[in-house]
Structure formats: C-alpha cells, structure tokens
Scaffold this motif. Sequence first.
Motif, mmCIF file in Angstrom:
data_model
loop_
_atom_site.group_PDB
_atom_site.id
_atom_site.type_symbol
_atom_site.label_atom_id
_atom_site.label_comp_id
_atom_site.label_asym_id
_atom_site.label_seq_id
_atom_site.Cartn_x
_atom_site.Cartn_y
_atom_site.Cartn_z
ATOM 1 N N GLU A 677 46.534 50.589 29.606
ATOM 2 C CA GLU A 677 45.892 51.331 28.510
ATOM 3 C C GLU A 677 44.480 50.816 28.240
ATOM 4 O O GLU A 677 43.548 51.603 28.021
ATOM 5 N N LEU A 678 44.319 49.481 28.290
ATOM 6 C CA LEU A 678 42.994 48.899 28.046
ATOM 7 C C LEU A 678 42.033 49.244 29.178
ATOM 8 O O LEU A 678 40.828 49.446 28.947
ATOM 9 N N CYS A 679 42.542 49.298 30.403
ATOM 10 C CA CYS A 679 41.689 49.672 31.538
ATOM 11 C C CYS A 679 41.162 51.103 31.354
ATOM 12 O O CYS A 679 39.982 51.384 31.616
ATOM 13 N N VAL A 680 42.016 51.992 30.892
ATOM 14 C CA VAL A 680 41.601 53.371 30.622
ATOM 15 C C VAL A 680 40.575 53.399 29.492
ATOM 16 O O VAL A 680 39.540 54.075 29.573
ATOM 17 N N GLU A 681 40.869 52.630 28.447
ATOM 18 C CA GLU A 681 39.982 52.562 27.280
ATOM 19 C C GLU A 681 38.593 52.067 27.658
ATOM 20 O O GLU A 681 37.577 52.555 27.148
ATOM 21 N N LEU A 682 38.549 51.072 28.566
ATOM 22 C CA LEU A 682 37.273 50.480 28.996
ATOM 23 C C LEU A 682 36.693 51.197 30.213
ATOM 24 O O LEU A 682 35.696 50.738 30.779
ATOM 25 N N GLN A 683 37.342 52.291 30.625
ATOM 26 C CA GLN A 683 36.882 53.125 31.746
ATOM 27 C C GLN A 683 36.760 52.310 33.050
ATOM 28 O O GLN A 683 35.783 52.413 33.783
ATOM 29 N N LEU A 684 37.777 51.486 33.304
ATOM 30 C CA LEU A 684 37.809 50.676 34.523
ATOM 31 C C LEU A 684 38.627 51.392 35.595
ATOM 32 O O LEU A 684 39.699 51.925 35.313
ATOM 33 N N THR A 685 38.125 51.364 36.812
ATOM 34 C CA THR A 685 38.851 52.022 37.909
ATOM 35 C C THR A 685 39.761 51.047 38.642
ATOM 36 O O THR A 685 40.651 51.459 39.378
ATOM 37 N N GLN A 686 39.497 49.742 38.480
ATOM 38 C CA GLN A 686 40.386 48.762 39.112
ATOM 39 C C GLN A 686 41.016 47.883 38.045
ATOM 40 O O GLN A 686 40.478 47.728 36.951
ATOM 41 N N ARG A 687 42.168 47.343 38.408
ATOM 42 C CA ARG A 687 42.905 46.505 37.470
ATOM 43 C C ARG A 687 43.143 45.147 38.125
ATOM 44 O O ARG A 687 43.479 45.076 39.316
ATOM 45 N N PRO A 688 42.985 44.043 37.378
ATOM 46 C CA PRO A 688 43.228 42.725 37.975
ATOM 47 C C PRO A 688 44.701 42.525 38.297
ATOM 48 O O PRO A 688 45.573 43.159 37.693
ATOM 49 N N GLU A 689 44.980 41.635 39.246
ATOM 50 C CA GLU A 689 46.373 41.298 39.552
ATOM 51 C C GLU A 689 47.009 40.637 38.334
ATOM 52 O O GLU A 689 46.368 39.891 37.596
ATOM 53 N N LEU A 690 48.292 40.906 38.151
ATOM 54 C CA LEU A 690 49.030 40.375 37.008
ATOM 55 C C LEU A 690 50.211 39.571 37.525
ATOM 56 O O LEU A 690 51.059 40.080 38.257
ATOM 57 N N GLY A 691 50.258 38.292 37.154
ATOM 58 C CA GLY A 691 51.324 37.414 37.613
ATOM 59 C C GLY A 691 52.172 36.879 36.475
ATOM 60 O O GLY A 691 51.812 36.996 35.299
ATOM 61 N N VAL A 692 53.298 36.291 36.829
ATOM 62 C CA VAL A 692 54.243 35.764 35.855
ATOM 63 C C VAL A 692 54.494 34.285 36.145
ATOM 64 O O VAL A 692 54.702 33.909 37.299
ATOM 65 N N MET A 693 54.479 33.469 35.097
ATOM 66 C CA MET A 693 54.864 32.063 35.248
ATOM 67 C C MET A 693 56.381 31.952 35.253
ATOM 68 O O MET A 693 57.062 32.551 34.419
ATOM 69 N N ILE A 694 56.877 31.181 36.191
ATOM 70 C CA ILE A 694 58.315 30.890 36.256
ATOM 71 C C ILE A 694 58.488 29.479 35.691
ATOM 72 O O ILE A 694 58.302 28.480 36.375
ATOM 73 N N GLU A 695 58.802 29.420 34.396
ATOM 74 C CA GLU A 695 58.941 28.102 33.753
ATOM 75 C C GLU A 695 60.173 27.996 32.875
ATOM 76 O O GLU A 695 60.375 26.977 32.217
ATOM 77 N N VAL A 696 60.994 29.057 32.858
ATOM 78 C CA VAL A 696 62.310 28.966 32.218
ATOM 79 C C VAL A 696 63.349 29.409 33.253
ATOM 80 O O VAL A 696 63.054 30.252 34.110
#
Length: 836
Positions: A677-696
């Motif tokens: 949603e923020l990418c659309v709001e900021l008119q970005l055509t690419q999105r950064p990679e999104l990762g998850v921490m495995i700590e539990v």
Amino acid sequence: MSNNNNALTLGAPLSGPVLALGNVPDEVFASGAMGDGLAIDPLNDSLYAPCDGEIIHVARTGHALTLRAQNGAELLMHVGIDTVELNGEGFALLVKNGAQVSKGQALMQFDLDRIARQCKSLVSLIILTNSERFELTPLPLRSVKHGEPLARVALRSGAALQTAVDNSVAQASANVRITHRGGLHARPAALIRKTAQAFSSQTQLHFAGKSAACDSLIGLMGLGIGEGDEVCVTCRGKDCAAALQALVAALSVAIGEEPHTPMAAAPRRANTEVGVLQGVCAAPGLVCGPLFRLSTIELPADTGNHCADEQLQRLDAALEQVRGEIRTTLDLARQRRNAEEEDIFAAHLALLEDPALLDTATRAIEHGSAAPHAWRDAIQAQCAVLLGLGKPLLAERSNDLRDLQQRVLRVLLGEAWHVELPAGAIVSAHELTPSDLLQLSAQHAAGLCMAEGGATSHVAILARGKGLPCVVALGAEVLDVPQGQRVVLDAANGRLELAPSAARHAEVERIRDTQNLRRQEQQTQARLPANTRDGMTIEVAANVASSAEAQVAFENGADGIGLLRTEFLFVDRRTAPDEQEQRQAYQAVLDAMGDKSVIIRTIDVGGDKQLDYLPLPVEANPVLGLRGIRLAQVRPDVLDQQLRALLQVSPLARCRILLPMVSEVDELLQIRQRLDELCVELQLTQRPELGVMIEVPAAALMAEQLARHADFLSIGTNDLSQYTLAMDRDHAGLAARVDALHPALLRLIAQTCAGAAKHGRWVGVCGALASDPLATPVLIGLGVSELSVSPPQIGEIKDRVRHLDAAQCRQLSLGLLDLSSAKAVRQACQHHWPLS
C-alpha cells in the motif's frame, strides 16, 4: 489522608503516565535495591508533597529529596534519571531540610525541557526507602494527575507485631567479645544487619557510651568497634531470646580479611597443576611477559580534629574533578559509538551522586573524619549492602563503587596515575576496575589477571572490546607472585603459568607470531569472495548499528550489511526520530557500503527495551511481551513511519527489510500488505525484498510457510537460543549454558533451511553463532548461505570458509543433530574441522 495510625494514601507528587519500578531505565532503582516504589513520567514541572511529613534529606544538587510521613514511612522522590549531570541547574527547591510540609505543598520546580534534552530520562521515582518496615501498594493506574490517589503505604504485618510486642517486658541482653579480624567494619556489620533483620524484636549494640540499631549498617560501623572489644547486645520483643542467640553467634564468628568473592564471580576450578593458577577466561588471548602487581590505595591512620567545612569542600572538589574526567570518557565513547563503554561510565556518573553514598560520607566528615577516610568508609558500607543483597547484577556494581573509591582517593591524596608499566607487562590485581583498565590499556599492558572478578563484569566487557587477554577468579595466590616474574597468560584456557621454561616462552612467541601473521593474511584477503573448496559461495556480511560502523565493515571487506539495528536512532532521546531523520540515517548506511546490499531490521524495542516516549503496558514477563513486530499491533504509526523512510532510500534495490520477532504467518502478510500500500502511495514501481527473523521456535517450525511469503529468512541465534532452552542469556549463572550449538538449536536451524529451500529462499544467520569459527562448517552444512558477523571477524570467517568442503560439511553436520549436548557438538566440530 490517614486511614488509621499506620496506613495512609499517597497523593501523586507529579502528573503523567505511571510505571512499575521494574520498567525504570536504571538497574539500581529497577532492581529494588533502594526500596519498593513506582515511577511517573512527568508532564508537569513541579513536585508536590504526597502526604504530610518532614523533609529529612535534600540532595546537594536539588534533584531529589526524602520525606518522612507521620507514620514513619520514608519516601525518596527523585526527579529524572542521571539528573545529577545537571549539577543543580534547572532545579529550584522550595523547601529546606527539616521543614514540615503538608500534602499537596509544592516542594520543587524543575525545567522539564532541559532535563529532557540533557539527561537519560525524565522518569521520576517515588521510593519507599524503609520498605523493610512498610509496604507500598500502587493503585491500578496507567496515568495520574498530581494530588490524585497514587498508592497506599502501611506498616508490614511483622513490623506491626513488633510495635505491639515492644511495649511488653520481653527482653534479653548479653555481653560478647568481637572476634572479627579488624573489628566491626563493613563486611561483619553487613552480617550483623542481615541477622537482625530476620527477627521482629528491636535489637541494639552498645559500646563506649554509644548505641546503634543492629539493622543499621552505617550505625554499626559508626560505633568504631575494634577486634577484641567487648560490646553489649540488647533485644526487646517477642522473639528476643532467639534474636539474642543469633546475634551473639554472628558477633563472635571470626571473619578474617580474606577477599570476599562477589556473587557475580565465576566459579574457580581447583589449582591442581603445579606452577599453574587456574581461573576463568574473561577475554581470550595468549601472552607472556613480566608480572606487574597493581596495589590499591592504603590510607594512613586518621588523626581526627579536622575542620568539617574544609573537608567537605575537599570532597566536593574531588568529586567534581572525577565527574569531569568521567564526562570526558563518556564523550570519547560517544564519538567512537562505543555503547558498552558509554553505559558503564554513565552508571559511574550516576553512582557519584547516590544520596545514600554522599550522605554517609557527609555525616562521617561532620563527625570528625577526614575526607579520604569518610569517602572510603562510605563506599565500603555501600559495597557491603550490595553484596549482601544476593543479586549478581548488584554485586558486580560493587566493583564500580570500588572504582569510584580509588578515583576520588587519588584526587584527594594528590595521587595522579603515575604507574609506569614495564614493556609488555601482565598486570595482576585483587580486582581491576573499568577506569583501571582504560589506563592500563593506554599504557599498552599485554594482559590482565585478577584474584577475583567475573566473566560478565564491566571490566571483562571492556577487555574483550580492546582485545586485551584477561583471566579472572584466579584466587589470592596470584597476589603472592613476585613483582617482575616472567609468566605466561593463556587467557583462552583461564591459565596463568608461573614458571614457564625458556622453551615455553619461545613457543608462546611463535604461536603469537603465527596468529598475527595469519590475521594479516586474512585481512589482505578479506575483500575477496568466500568460496568453499568445492566452489560454493558464502556471503559474509556484517552486523552494525550506525553508518560509522558500516564504514568500518566496508573497510574490513564485508560483502554487505546482514543486520542494521535501527534502535540506535530511537534510544536515549525524548522524542522519536521523524521520517526525514530516519531516511537520512538509512541512506548514510547504504552510501557507506558502495554497491553492496544492506539488510535493515525494523525497530526491535518493547518488552525489556523501553523507550521513554513510547509508553507500553507494564508486563510481568517483558521478554515474552510486546517485542519487535508485535509493537506494530499496538503502535502501527511507528512502523508505518519507518517503512516510509526505508522506501525513500536510493537505490531501493540494495535495501532489504527484515522483520523481528515474527511468530505467525499472518504477521508477515499484514506487513507485506502495508508495504504494498505504501509503495502505491509513494508511486514506487519496485518493492524492496522483505525478510523474516527466525528467533522464536514457532518461526523455525513454521519456516516453510513463512518462506512461501518472505523473500529470505535470517536466524537470530541469540534469542532463538534463550527461547528454545528456556534460559535467560543475561543470567549470570546460566549464560555459559545458553549455547547455540545445542542439538535442539541445530535441529531448528536445519528445519528452517529445509523449509526455505522448498520455496527457493536463502537463509542467513545474524546471531552470535555466525561469528564463531567452530560453527561455520555446521551452519554451511545445514544450508545457511549468508553469515553476518562483527566487522573485525570478517577476514577470519572468510578464511574459515575457504578451508571447508561444503559437501563434507553437509554430510557430517546431519550427524551432529543426534548428539546429546552442546559440549558434544563442539567436541565433534573440533574433531571434524579443527581450528588451527
């Protein structure tokens, strides 16, 4: 106000959110060492009396005062944390010591903005300092206005019983000869105090026409009782016979002058090898050289007959000089972004204005003591109290107090640091202090060895940070080694070799030369890729907390940033960083790394890491509470602002976002949707990679499902270890057992890698295990393809990778999952992939 003669309701002395004592950002207050209490984050600029009473103490710098209520309860009101640094500026006291005040009367005005800008925290304390007699019960409030009911204070049931029985005739007394070596000094007095507190009877010690309550440490020491002196003990109350018997035993048990082992000291193994003292490693390394013994300052006898005003001025001047020195050290630590060193000396600065400490020294001077003796005795009394509490963290704080004792005494006696170390000296001492270590490091000491101390102490932390070999808990024998004797300090194995042969000396020199040469070679190859012998590339990135650290990582050959801890932007301030400040900070890290990728973890606070400007609910078990990504559930605006800032860095393709403390797939999906949603709001055509921490453990067990929606997974072995093993990694008695090479952890890492592989996702490790060369082949064998380490270790870990065969690592690592313990895993690793 009063409900009966012993109970009263306190009005709030300030307006603002109410905090439990355990959430106060100061270890001594939060631990309850000063007494029970609570805190308020003030929204107003005046302090009001919570009840009728008498002002019995006013801090010299005006930031704190103590009121004694009509029922005897004593309430310390302390505005802000580390407000002593303001030196009284910004505080206007409206009452004097001894004043009778009414509930709601204004006691102090303070400059709210100045404290917020210049001090650690505005959070202000209300402490019941005699909580052994009274009980404070806070009302269930989240916020309060001054004057509104805040808490109830009532006499404890045991204390009430004592009051009732003390009017009876039940009493007992006895004469006893003091057998404690050196008389009733700090340690024996602490023993007497602890003994007396176990009984309801009133107990007193009488000597030379003076008396003191047995539960008063300062009072007991003030009697001046020497070894062999005869004293009278009196007990009055229902259990007077039992109290008398216990006190007579405590007074007549001989306690010598042998060193007292702090609660936090690591257990010392028996010295069974001839010519070798065995201790505990505080900082690894291997050195040889002459031993130099560092002695503590010994004061000459006090002749008495001093001018009290003159001695108080001497003490004030010395304290201010030491404060100035510590502030300089703090400034240097901040410039170098050395958070650990900064925390240690910030604590020292706070201790230098501790009311109990200063009042004890002041009273001793007013009773005729010279400033040096008054300061030494005050410190020793406080050390005895801390050691007697039985809490490792506070026992370690006693070493900080001894540090301040030495620093102030040097100024009072005109003794600047004039120690001249021989070239390559190994320094021995009863117990070194943080300021000792900084001085010795500046004089190029080769190593440190101590009779006492703990591997988790401030000195150990500083020694590791400076790469200075250090062994603690060697025992008193180390102080008997002759000055100048050549020794070998094998710190990694906790050994001090007292009579090494010429051949052993030569061997140590060869080993050190080989290690130094290898480090140089590793550094020259650090910028090259880390490929295993069979051609697998392992990315070796760096863990950092600022753009300055990112620059160091780049210079050390990092393949990227595997973890940027964004908390550095949010802590130690009164307001949150705005979007623009965040964007600039993140951009600076990207700029420092050239064309390499940067993984930026979203804010990981909450639970045990509180922000002054982000009040969260009080939690019984903060480590299991609102931490990491869970914060977005209660404060989505904080994460929203951070995501906006991250989406505006350039080039966005080099920025990867990492989410901490994820335990459910829905948490990831919600953030991914918000990011879209923020990418659309900021008119970005690419999105950064999104990762998850495995700590539990839940995240590791759900790795396959998480990998379906995440671009990568990063294992935080520090938290994963403590959550899996149910052991607090900061617990002094358990920390050594929180080992991420435990087979249970390896199974979770293996499951994470297998789950990620099903969706073609890569897995990294950014916890401390990634920096352990012994673990490198195991992690590669289980499927990890990125290791994020501390910047100085990049060359070493890359070199380790280049000597491994990935196929062999895979084959052998699976067998480690069936071993019984972390120790067994480590032994197997050393056998399969020995560290040269």
